[in-house]
Enzyme design. Structure first.
Site, PDB file in Angstrom:
ATOM      1  N   PHE A 175       0.811  -1.220   0.000  1.00 43.19           N
ATOM      2  CA  PHE A 175       0.000   0.000   0.000  1.00 43.19           C
ATOM      3  C   PHE A 175       0.842   1.268   0.000  1.00 43.19           C
ATOM      4  O   PHE A 175       0.373   2.331  -0.382  1.00 43.19           O
ATOM      5  CB  PHE A 175      -0.949   0.004   1.215  1.00 43.19           C
ATOM      6  N   LYS A 199      -1.160  -6.900  -9.302  1.00 40.84           N
ATOM      7  CA  LYS A 199      -2.146  -7.041  -8.212  1.00 40.84           C
ATOM      8  C   LYS A 199      -1.734  -6.028  -7.146  1.00 40.84           C
ATOM      9  O   LYS A 199      -0.895  -6.298  -6.304  1.00 40.84           O
ATOM     10  CB  LYS A 199      -2.095  -8.476  -7.670  1.00 40.84           C
ATOM     11  N   GLU A 202      -5.044  -3.674  -1.963  1.00 43.46           N
ATOM     12  CA  GLU A 202      -6.483  -3.382  -1.956  1.00 43.46           C
ATOM     13  C   GLU A 202      -6.802  -2.112  -1.155  1.00 43.46           C
ATOM     14  O   GLU A 202      -7.923  -1.626  -1.178  1.00 43.46           O
ATOM     15  CB  GLU A 202      -7.283  -4.587  -1.417  1.00 43.46           C
ATOM     16  N   SER A 252       5.355  -7.062   3.185  1.00 42.55           N
ATOM     17  CA  SER A 252       5.926  -7.421   4.489  1.00 42.55           C
ATOM     18  C   SER A 252       6.683  -8.757   4.399  1.00 42.55           C
ATOM     19  O   SER A 252       6.424  -9.565   3.508  1.00 42.55           O
ATOM     20  CB  SER A 252       4.803  -7.518   5.518  1.00 42.55           C
ATOM     21  N   CYS A 307       9.547   1.666   3.361  1.00 43.01           N
ATOM     22  CA  CYS A 307      10.450   0.552   3.672  1.00 43.01           C
ATOM     23  C   CYS A 307      11.867   1.064   3.880  1.00 43.01           C
ATOM     24  O   CYS A 307      12.712   0.348   4.384  1.00 43.01           O
ATOM     25  CB  CYS A 307      10.425  -0.464   2.553  1.00 43.01           C
TER      26      CYS A 307
HETATM   27  P1  NAD Z   1       1.513  -6.701   2.942  1.00 39.70           P
HETATM   28  O1  NAD Z   1       2.560  -7.744   2.974  1.00 39.70           O
HETATM   29  O2  NAD Z   1       0.422  -6.753   3.916  1.00 39.70           O
HETATM   30  O3  NAD Z   1       0.800  -6.680   1.492  1.00 39.70           O
HETATM   31  C1  NAD Z   1       1.546  -6.657   0.304  1.00 39.70           C
HETATM   32  C2  NAD Z   1       0.738  -7.316  -0.801  1.00 39.70           C
HETATM   33  O4  NAD Z   1       0.494  -8.683  -0.453  1.00 39.70           O
HETATM   34  C3  NAD Z   1      -0.628  -6.679  -1.025  1.00 39.70           C
HETATM   35  O5  NAD Z   1      -0.889  -6.626  -2.401  1.00 39.70           O
HETATM   36  C4  NAD Z   1      -1.588  -7.629  -0.309  1.00 39.70           C
HETATM   37  O6  NAD Z   1      -2.854  -7.660  -0.911  1.00 39.70           O
HETATM   38  C5  NAD Z   1      -0.887  -8.970  -0.448  1.00 39.70           C
HETATM   39  N1  NAD Z   1      -1.173  -9.862   0.690  1.00 39.70           N
HETATM   40  C6  NAD Z   1      -1.427  -9.500   1.966  1.00 39.70           C
HETATM   41  N2  NAD Z   1      -1.633 -10.582   2.732  1.00 39.70           N
HETATM   42  C7  NAD Z   1      -1.503 -11.654   1.925  1.00 39.70           C
HETATM   43  C8  NAD Z   1      -1.601 -13.063   2.137  1.00 39.70           C
HETATM   44  N3  NAD Z   1      -1.863 -13.581   3.345  1.00 39.70           N
HETATM   45  N4  NAD Z   1      -1.398 -13.883   1.086  1.00 39.70           N
HETATM   46  C9  NAD Z   1      -1.119 -13.380  -0.126  1.00 39.70           C
HETATM   47  N5  NAD Z   1      -1.028 -12.054  -0.383  1.00 39.70           N
HETATM   48  C10 NAD Z   1      -1.202 -11.199   0.619  1.00 39.70           C
HETATM   49  O7  NAD Z   1       2.270  -5.289   2.995  1.00 39.70           O
HETATM   50  P2  NAD Z   1       1.645  -3.840   3.117  1.00 39.70           P
HETATM   51  O8  NAD Z   1       1.109  -3.662   4.489  1.00 39.70           O
HETATM   52  O9  NAD Z   1       0.761  -3.558   1.968  1.00 39.70           O
HETATM   53  O10 NAD Z   1       2.963  -2.945   2.930  1.00 39.70           O
HETATM   54  C11 NAD Z   1       3.845  -2.630   3.975  1.00 39.70           C
HETATM   55  C12 NAD Z   1       5.024  -3.572   4.005  1.00 39.70           C
HETATM   56  O11 NAD Z   1       5.708  -3.550   2.752  1.00 39.70           O
HETATM   57  C13 NAD Z   1       6.061  -3.173   5.029  1.00 39.70           C
HETATM   58  O12 NAD Z   1       6.526  -4.327   5.682  1.00 39.70           O
HETATM   59  C14 NAD Z   1       7.176  -2.548   4.206  1.00 39.70           C
HETATM   60  O13 NAD Z   1       8.452  -2.592   4.765  1.00 39.70           O
HETATM   61  C15 NAD Z   1       7.101  -3.389   2.968  1.00 39.70           C
HETATM   62  N6  NAD Z   1       7.728  -2.725   1.837  1.00 39.70           N
HETATM   63  C16 NAD Z   1       8.937  -3.186   1.442  1.00 39.70           C
HETATM   64  C17 NAD Z   1       9.583  -2.571   0.391  1.00 39.70           C
HETATM   65  C18 NAD Z   1      10.924  -3.054  -0.051  1.00 39.70           C
HETATM   66  O14 NAD Z   1      11.380  -2.604  -1.081  1.00 39.70           O
HETATM   67  N7  NAD Z   1      11.572  -3.952   0.657  1.00 39.70           N
HETATM   68  C19 NAD Z   1       8.995  -1.479  -0.260  1.00 39.70           C
HETATM   69  C20 NAD Z   1       7.737  -1.051   0.165  1.00 39.70           C
HETATM   70  C21 NAD Z   1       7.108  -1.684   1.235  1.00 39.70           C
END
Ligand code: NAD
Length: 523
Positions: A175, A199, A202, A252, A307
């Site tokens: 997000f 994808k 959401e 994450s 991040c």
């Molecule tokens: P998230 O992991 O909750 O979601 C990321 C994506 O995965 C979304 O599209 C979500 O719909 C999907 N998702 C969520 N739960 C899932 C599941 N159980 N099974 C399959 N798909 C699933 O992350 P977020 O809260 O949207 O974003 C924040 C996180 O992203 C933080 O941990 C941040 O550090 C990380 N991030 C990392 C980088 C990097 O380059 N390393 C960059 C940006 C954000």
């Protein structure tokens, strides 16, 4: 008669009201973009989208079923046949037009980011610009698709290698950067000749749909770029579809690991970027005002939802008291407000749930015994009482064993850890499970160089608070911040989205070649 008319009128009014309501709901339903058009999902499942500044629901997003994802994959697979055969320069021209359209529509895109993510306008514009730089990089990809050629590797035998696209690639994004992170992926994949399914999160899906519409307007053939909105069901459908060749993920760490394992299990190429806990080492010899200003932007910019946010300041030697003193004044003075207000320095968090989670970490830090120097938990903004706001929080005397140190908070919470010397700072950073970014503030070149060389982190800044690599370098962390081999964008991106083929050839004229049963060598 009058009464009957009144009853009839009331009924009509009720019907009109419910029609308007369902029309409004319909208007605010965000669907998918498949095969060049907005496509209704087959599932009834939806998720709410909020404006984080007002706390009000702004839309509903349809969550794709497996059938919706399969449809997108099928369309992308068909589109790959022609798109992959187009000369790279022709593909690059479409990407170039896309770049121009992003520039032309930047205000609208940025407003979408502000309204669904919450970050302040100028910061959202900055993130779009960083994404745009990847599009600019992708315009030059024909140059990077050039292969290597060796003449006469054996007698009259030539050998050369080429890079070819993989097929249908998919991207799953978080997000916190609704434009920039998707733009790390699909412009490069598409310029390399692949087709793509995105994808997005959401929580803020509108930006991706807008980008898809602009890419179509730029001349991208239908089916080359598709957006499916959804949750775990859509992600699992991508992971198990045999026609998806590669998965790029950013999010994450637990989900990154899940994606890495399952994509590999289903024989896909995968890069999965995870969470972070970035340390900023402040040496006693540094320009402290510069370090404090750097930390302020890096810890509290985008409300810490980056991040590459610096969430730990490592105060080395005697610098601790002065650092905390200077930081606390600035954190207290932070201008918190809606992203649409140009004077705001920090906007709200993305959802109410996330706000509760971040507040929970601050409560925990207090229980764990850290000193809460600035408490932003009870901030109230006039006119935005329901918004998901928290003020900047600053902890001092945070210890290595505390949860607030070990875990990613992803909010405007900065922890100061005090260590006695440079070596202890180095060990502290290296011992942490995450390895995304780090930086050091010092005036000592030797210390800076040793830090860059010895630190086990993917992206390192020396007197630079957020060392996000530019588009023609590559972005990625180490340790549990990235699962897979290749980083995003730059040359690494081109390698990820292409596979290598090496051809060895001979054109024998008039020579008879006898069967050879020994391993061929350079004769
Ligand atoms: P998230 O992991 O909750 O979601 C990321 C994506 O995965 C979304 O599209 C979500 O719909 C999907 N998702 C969520 N739960 C899932 C599941 N159980 N099974 C399959 N798909 C699933 O992350 P977020 O809260 O949207 O974003 C924040 C996180 O992203 C933080 O941990 C941040 O550090 C990380 N991030 C990392 C980088 C990097 O380059 N390393 C960059 C940006 C954000």
């Amino acid at each position: 008669i009058q009464q009957k008319l009144l009853v009839q009128l009331k009924k009509c009014l009720q019907q009109a009201r419910s029609l308007i309501k369902s029309f409004q709901e319909e208007m605010n339903l965000i669907e998918h973009f498949i095969d060049g058009k907005i496509t209704k999902g087959s599932s009834k499942k939806t998720s709410k989208v909020f404006n984080p500044a007002t706390g009000e629901q702004s839309a509903e997003v349809n969550l794709a079923s497996k059938a919706d994802v399969d449809l997108a994959v099928q369309k992308a697979k068909r589109a790959f046949i022609d798109w992959s055969r187009k000369p790279p320069a022709q593909r690059a021209r479409v990407v170039f037009k896309f770049k121009e359209l992003i520039e032309k529509n930047s205000d609208e895109i940025v407003k979408l980011i502000v309204s669904e993510h919450g970050k302040v306008y100028a910061d959202a514009m900055g993130s779009l610009t960083r994404g745009l730089e990847v599009v600019e990089f992708a315009c030059g990809i024909p140059h990077l698709l050039k292969g290597e050629f060796s003449e006469n590797v054996g007698t009259d035998v030539d050998s050369w290698s080429i890079r070819q696209p993989l097929g249908v690639c998919a991207g799953i994004t978080p997000f916190n950067f609704p434009a920039m992170v998707p733009l790390w992926m699909f412009p490069i994949a598409i310029a390399c000749g692949n087709t793509f399914i995105l994808k997005p999160s959401e929580k803020d899906p509108s930006c991706s749909i807008k980008l898809a519409q602009l890419f179509k307007e730029a001349g991208l053939p239908d089916g080359v770029f598709n957006v499916v909105n959804g949750d775990k069901e859509a992600v699992d459908a991508l992971l198990t579809n045999k026609d998806v060749a590669a998965i790029s993920f950013v999010g994450s760490t637990p989900i990154a690991k899940y994606i890495y394992e399952n994509a590999a299990k289903n024989e896909k190429r995968v890069q999965a970027l995870g969470g972070a806990k970035n340390h900023c080492v402040v040496m006693p010899d540094c320009d402290l005002d510069q370090a404090v200003n750097g930390l302020m932007g890096a810890a509290y910019g985008s409300a810490g939802e980056r991040c590459m946010a610096q969430s730990v300041a490592v105060a080395v030697g005697k610098v601790g008291d002065q650092l905390v003193n200077k930081l606390s004044k600035k954190v207290e003075a932070l201008k918190v407000g809606p992203g649409s207000d140009k004077s705001s320095e920090m906007g709200p968090l993305v959802t109410k749930e996330h706000l509760e989670k971040v507040k929970g970490y601050v409560d925990l830090g207090v229980k764990e015994g850290a000193k809460l120097v600035v408490d932003g938990r009870n901030i109230k903004l006039q006119g935005f009482e329901k918004g998901f706001f928290i003020g900047g929080c600053l902890f001092d005397h945070v210890e290595k064993n505390m949860k607030i140190y070990k875990e990613e908070i992803f909010g405007p919470v900065l922890s100061v850890v005090r260590v006695k010397d440079f070596k202890s700072a180095l060990n502290l950073v290296n011992d942490h499970e995450f390895g995304n970014g780090t930086s050091i503030y010092t005036r000592d070149g030797d210390v800076g160089r040793t830090f860059a060389s010895k630190i086990k982190i993917g992206m390192v800044g020396i007197n630079i608070p957020i060392p996000v690599p530019v588009a023609f370098h590559s972005f990625g962390g180490w340790k549990r911040s990235l699962f897979g081999d290749q980083h995003m964008h730059g040359n690494e991106g081109v390698r990820f989205y292409t596979k290598l083929k090496t051809i060895t050839s001979r054109w024998p004229s008039g020579i008879r070649l006898d069967p050879e049963f020994v391993m061929p060598t350079m004769k």
